[in-house]
Motif scaffolding. Structure first.
Motif, short mmCIF file in Angstrom:
data_model
loop_
_atom_site.label_atom_id
_atom_site.label_comp_id
_atom_site.label_asym_id
_atom_site.label_seq_id
_atom_site.Cartn_x
_atom_site.Cartn_y
_atom_site.Cartn_z
N ILE A 216 0.85 -1.19 0.00
CA ILE A 216 0.00 0.00 0.00
C ILE A 216 0.88 1.24 0.00
O ILE A 216 1.78 1.38 0.85
CB ILE A 216 -0.95 0.02 1.21
CG1 ILE A 216 -1.85 -1.23 1.15
CG2 ILE A 216 -1.79 1.30 1.22
CD1 ILE A 216 -3.13 -1.15 1.93
N LEU B 119 -3.65 6.00 5.56
CA LEU B 119 -4.01 4.60 5.77
C LEU B 119 -5.24 4.45 6.66
O LEU B 119 -6.12 3.61 6.41
CB LEU B 119 -2.82 3.88 6.42
CG LEU B 119 -2.52 2.44 6.01
CD1 LEU B 119 -2.49 2.26 4.52
CD2 LEU B 119 -1.18 2.02 6.60
N GLU B 120 -5.30 5.28 7.70
CA GLU B 120 -6.39 5.22 8.69
C GLU B 120 -7.76 5.34 8.04
O GLU B 120 -8.75 4.83 8.57
CB GLU B 120 -6.26 6.35 9.72
CG GLU B 120 -5.09 6.24 10.66
CD GLU B 120 -3.80 6.85 10.13
OE1 GLU B 120 -3.55 6.72 8.90
OE2 GLU B 120 -3.05 7.43 10.91
N VAL C 283 -7.18 -2.03 3.50
CA VAL C 283 -6.10 -2.76 4.18
C VAL C 283 -6.58 -4.16 4.57
O VAL C 283 -5.90 -5.16 4.31
CB VAL C 283 -5.64 -2.00 5.44
CG1 VAL C 283 -4.59 -2.82 6.20
CG2 VAL C 283 -5.08 -0.63 5.07
N ASN C 284 -7.78 -4.24 5.16
CA ASN C 284 -8.30 -5.55 5.58
C ASN C 284 -8.53 -6.47 4.39
O ASN C 284 -8.25 -7.68 4.46
CB ASN C 284 -9.60 -5.37 6.36
CG ASN C 284 -9.36 -4.73 7.72
OD1 ASN C 284 -8.22 -4.61 8.15
ND2 ASN C 284 -10.44 -4.32 8.38
N ALA C 285 -9.05 -5.93 3.33
CA ALA C 285 -9.29 -6.75 2.13
C ALA C 285 -7.97 -7.29 1.60
O ALA C 285 -7.86 -8.47 1.27
CB ALA C 285 -10.00 -5.92 1.06
N GLN D 275 -5.18 -7.71 3.29
CA GLN D 275 -4.64 -8.67 4.25
C GLN D 275 -5.20 -10.08 4.01
O GLN D 275 -4.49 -11.07 4.15
CB GLN D 275 -4.97 -8.23 5.67
CG GLN D 275 -4.42 -9.20 6.73
CD GLN D 275 -4.55 -8.67 8.14
OE1 GLN D 275 -5.45 -7.90 8.45
NE2 GLN D 275 -3.65 -9.09 9.01
N PHE E 83 4.21 -1.39 3.56
CA PHE E 83 3.81 0.02 3.59
C PHE E 83 4.86 0.87 2.88
O PHE E 83 6.04 0.84 3.23
CB PHE E 83 3.66 0.47 5.04
CG PHE E 83 3.24 1.91 5.19
CD1 PHE E 83 1.95 2.32 4.85
CD2 PHE E 83 4.12 2.87 5.70
CE1 PHE E 83 1.55 3.65 5.00
CE2 PHE E 83 3.73 4.20 5.86
CZ PHE E 83 2.44 4.58 5.50
#
Lengths: 528, 528
Positions: free
Chosen positions: B424, B431-432, B438-440, B442, B450
């Protein structure tokens, strides 16, 4: 109250028209509740809910998951007498066994709750970065265990509580952060529904996402096949027969995305009787083994189905005493008429093989669904030639293999299929002189026992319940003990990730105070 | 001196009549050495020797195994220039890469040597017994990791040293206590033989059992198939294409005794470019990625083959700059004419799909076996519809997927096949606001990065090189880092075993001083 319906997430559902009942083997009659098998639509809905739930549940803290598991344990205890009565009516197992198994089930749930509340199980591993390293900067990398996704659990016929709906596999998967879809065992669907109700209540009380748990009734193999083939399912836990476990393994391996299947399957749990032990205490050993073979009507996965010795006076005495003692024991009921039928068929199949002598056979008439114990003998050479003799006869049955000498004994062990356990009965200082036998046995089993019986599986961190195929489909994992959580996780690395966005387990501050590996050293320290 | 023969244990052997040569892609001509493919007889002999060697090697102390691994490293360094020259002549890779990869290979061997000399890797776990416990005495149970048996290692085309003959898989398996049978990669059979000679010399110097290592030449798929089907083989390590890895996985799953196959296969290593980062520094990111896509002629398993962003001015600038920058880079040679052919075919296949636009294409003529880099773009909706666009184009190629909005971007990530890495690119505090992304990501990868590039795999304890299928066949394990030793071991329990006969790792006295878990607590303490 048993409704006979499925739990599709938190909702009771019975859209299908295929129904079935459970059976009371002690009374030899059907139980009253009527269960409705899950439909394809219901299965797909349950998987879809689990997939959604996973996004949230995979990120929930260890403390919150622990509260969920402890709440399940509480709700199971709250079921009280209804659970025990249903359990007994669907398995023929006595009340003492029911309460004992409930205690174990609750203990497993609380054991996993403690593990995840403590938090170190994620194996947090940190290698700090070094921007000044030559020729290239060293990245900061941090690893932890992450749940695989929705897991399907197949309950076992012989452990309606501890290896079923909220048994070891379910507890381990939920602890890992994986939603669970239970393919309920048809022989104890009522017990299963009661436990499922407890899980759903606990999930609601602790505010877990809908879909974290579903319970699907099935009367045959279709529901399980559909679950394992569903692309939303990411792993499978199974306890049962080699035939059943292998079929699921094959199905999972053929998927476009193959998934891990951990199946704990058959085992005949060889017991090696060394010469000096037989010479000095054959009668004593035989008496102990008469009990071990018949305990629980021989329906434990660690039942000693194979006794191996070298021909001698001691071995003759052992066979004689075992045969005498085992027929003195009162026969007991099996789990289901089908289990009894399987026992009779397999016993008949083995007894009819060349070279097999029956030395003990409880011949009196017994009540319906009761099993008559038996012991047979065969020579090592016949056993080596004929793999039908290696068949698991699930029930109170054992075969004594009489070997000519130590070389033949080692050869017999070398040619055994993989086993859950291996036992060596030896006298003082006798083991040292039989290193070859010990090593050969080690290569075929998951757990080796000195001067004991294989029945009885202690639930603890050091337990291995698994072993080379076909004891299990993947000997790299155990099915019992908190270590079984490893079946449902994969390691995951963050590289150069901002500290404040890392999971707590990997943050510099170590807010959970867990044990971590930092640059190769284990500590609970913070990183400055 | 390269003989072209196989090592069947410590013995050179060439009984077959199928021969082949390797190829120098830089000079576009065959190399001189002629290699003889292993026969069925030689394969069976090698497995039989490995099975015998396992009985001894599985019990050798960590210190002795460490000496063996360090000796292999020494012998590899002693090969000096011959190794480097052979490596370059069989791969077209430059000398700097050859010495770098040799350094990594030697480093891996020494890393595993340190691990097993230290000894704590066996995860020794002890639950002390309690004879007084009610209702039943508690057994003493002690667990450690035990090697699986002979392992077959398939070398990778793109890492003739670090992922081949004595590369990561071999080092991990030998460290675990498993004999290794290498199916040598036909493209660098000479490099393989040189390394095999080093291993055999080290084995002889450190008195390892004959059969602990064999090296089998092959020109096609038959030798590998025969090895994986052989009942003496207990696990498989593979690095290569999805097609090749899956074929071996299927073969192993069909065996009477299925065995674990850890295959590290294809990956297109998605890179997500978040809006603010693109807005603020599209040119800079594009320049970095032009380099990452072309490094090593794009022949790294972590090459960024997929760049994902949301349509914006920034993304347009990124595509424009990337396309300009990448064609400025001088094309370089690929590993083999067949690799070049595969590159052209796959590139052609992807470029011809609906909706694909070529934005960068190095169109000048290049030398034989050199690869012309390319960049293409496609819309998110087309990418979602057409899985041909998800194909790995092994080489200096990348596809930019231009999504309409964040929801489509998340959807694209959700529908990706499993990947080794995900990256990413984000600005401060960006990112927040994209937790879903991010979860997808992961859920689809083994390692998340990063603000970096996926190329470059640090060899360290916290590294995960693996991921959901098809990045690897079993995401529960890594292929890089000392943790990869876990692929080749199973836990094994001793119950009530006499202390003096336990392996040193489990003895009361803790003679090795290793870290153990005793009744749930980690310590290096003795047991009284």
């Amino acid at each position: 109250m048993i409704t006979g319906k499925n739990y599709i997430g938190n909702k009771l559902s019975a859209k299908g028209n295929k129904t079935f009942t459970t059976f009371n083997p002690e009374l030899n009659q059907e139980n009253k509740s009527v269960f409705t098998e899950a439909t394809t639509e219901e299965i797909n809905e349950a998987v879809s809910l689990a997939t959604k739930a996973y996004k949230e549940y995979s990120k929930i803290s260890g403390t919150k998951k622990a509260a969920f598991l402890n709440a399940i344990a509480d709700e199971i205890l709250a079921l009280d007498d209804v659970l025990i009565k249903t359990y007994c009516s669907e398995s023929g197992l006595p009340e003492g066994r029911a309460t004992g198994e409930r205690g174990r089930t609750v203990g497993q749930l609380r054991g996993f709750a403690n593990l995840i509340a403590a938090g170190s199980w994620v194996d947090a591993t940190i290698d700090k970065g070094d921007a000044a390293r030559e020729p290239q900067p060293k990245p900061d990398i941090r690893k932890l265990n992450f749940p695989l996704g929705p897991v399907v659990v197949f309950g076992a016929s012989n452990f309606p509580l501890a290896f079923s709906t909220a048994g070891g596999d379910t507890a381990a998967a939920l602890a890992a952060g994986c939603p669970v879809l239970v393919k309920s065992h048809p022989m104890h669907a009522g017990t299963g529904e009661l436990i499922a109700t407890a899980v759903i209540k606990a999930a609601e009380k602790t505010k877990m996402p809908n879909g974290v748990f579903s319970n699907l009734n099935s009367s045959g193999i279709e529901v399980g096949q559909k679950l394992v083939s569903n692309s939303g399912v990411k792993a499978v836990g199974f306890t049962g027969s080699i035939k059943g476990g292998r079929a699921l393994y094959d199905l999972a391996a053929k998927r476009e995305e193959p998934i891990p299947v951990f199946a704990e399957m058959g085992s005949i749990n060889p017991v090696v009787l060394l010469p000096k032990a037989l010479q000095n205490r054959a009668v004593n050993i035989a008496t102990i083994y008469a009990g071990s073979i018949t305990v629980g009507t021989g329906q434990f996965c660690t039942n000693p189905g194979l006794l191996l010795g070298i021909k001698s006076e001691g071995l003759t005495t052992f066979v004689h005493t075992l045969s005498e003692e085992i027929v003195k024991i009162n026969p007991s009921v099996m789990l289901h008429p089908n289990i009894k039928k399987g026992y009779l068929n397999n016993k008949e199949k083995v007894v009819s093989q060349k070279g097999v002598s029956v030395t003990a056979n409880f011949t009196e008439d017994v009540k319906a669904n009761y099993a008559q114990q038996a012991v047979v003998t065969v020579n090592g050479s016949e056993f080596l030639k004929n793999t039908t003799l290696h068949l698991e006869v699930f029930g109170p049955f054992s075969m004594v293999v009489q070997c000519e000498n130590e070389a033949e004994l080692e050869n017999v062990i070398d040619h055994l299929e993989g086993q859950l356990t291996g036992t060596i009965i030896a006298d003082d200082n006798e083991l040292e002189n039989h290193t070859n036998i010990v090593n050969a046995l080690q290569n075929r089993v998951g757990r080796i026992i000195f001067n004991g019986v294989p029945t009885g599986v202690e639930v603890c961190e050091s337990m291995v319940h698994g072993g080379p195929y076909p004891a299990s489909t993947d000997s790299r994992f155990t099915a019992v003990g908190v270590g079984s959580i490893k079946r449902w996780v994969r390691p995951f690395s963050y590289q150069d990730w901002p500290n404040n966005l890392l999971p707590d387990e990997l943050k510099n501050e170590n807010p959970l105070g867990i044990l971590r590996s930092i640059d190769g050293k284990k500590s609970t320290e913070k990183i400055n």
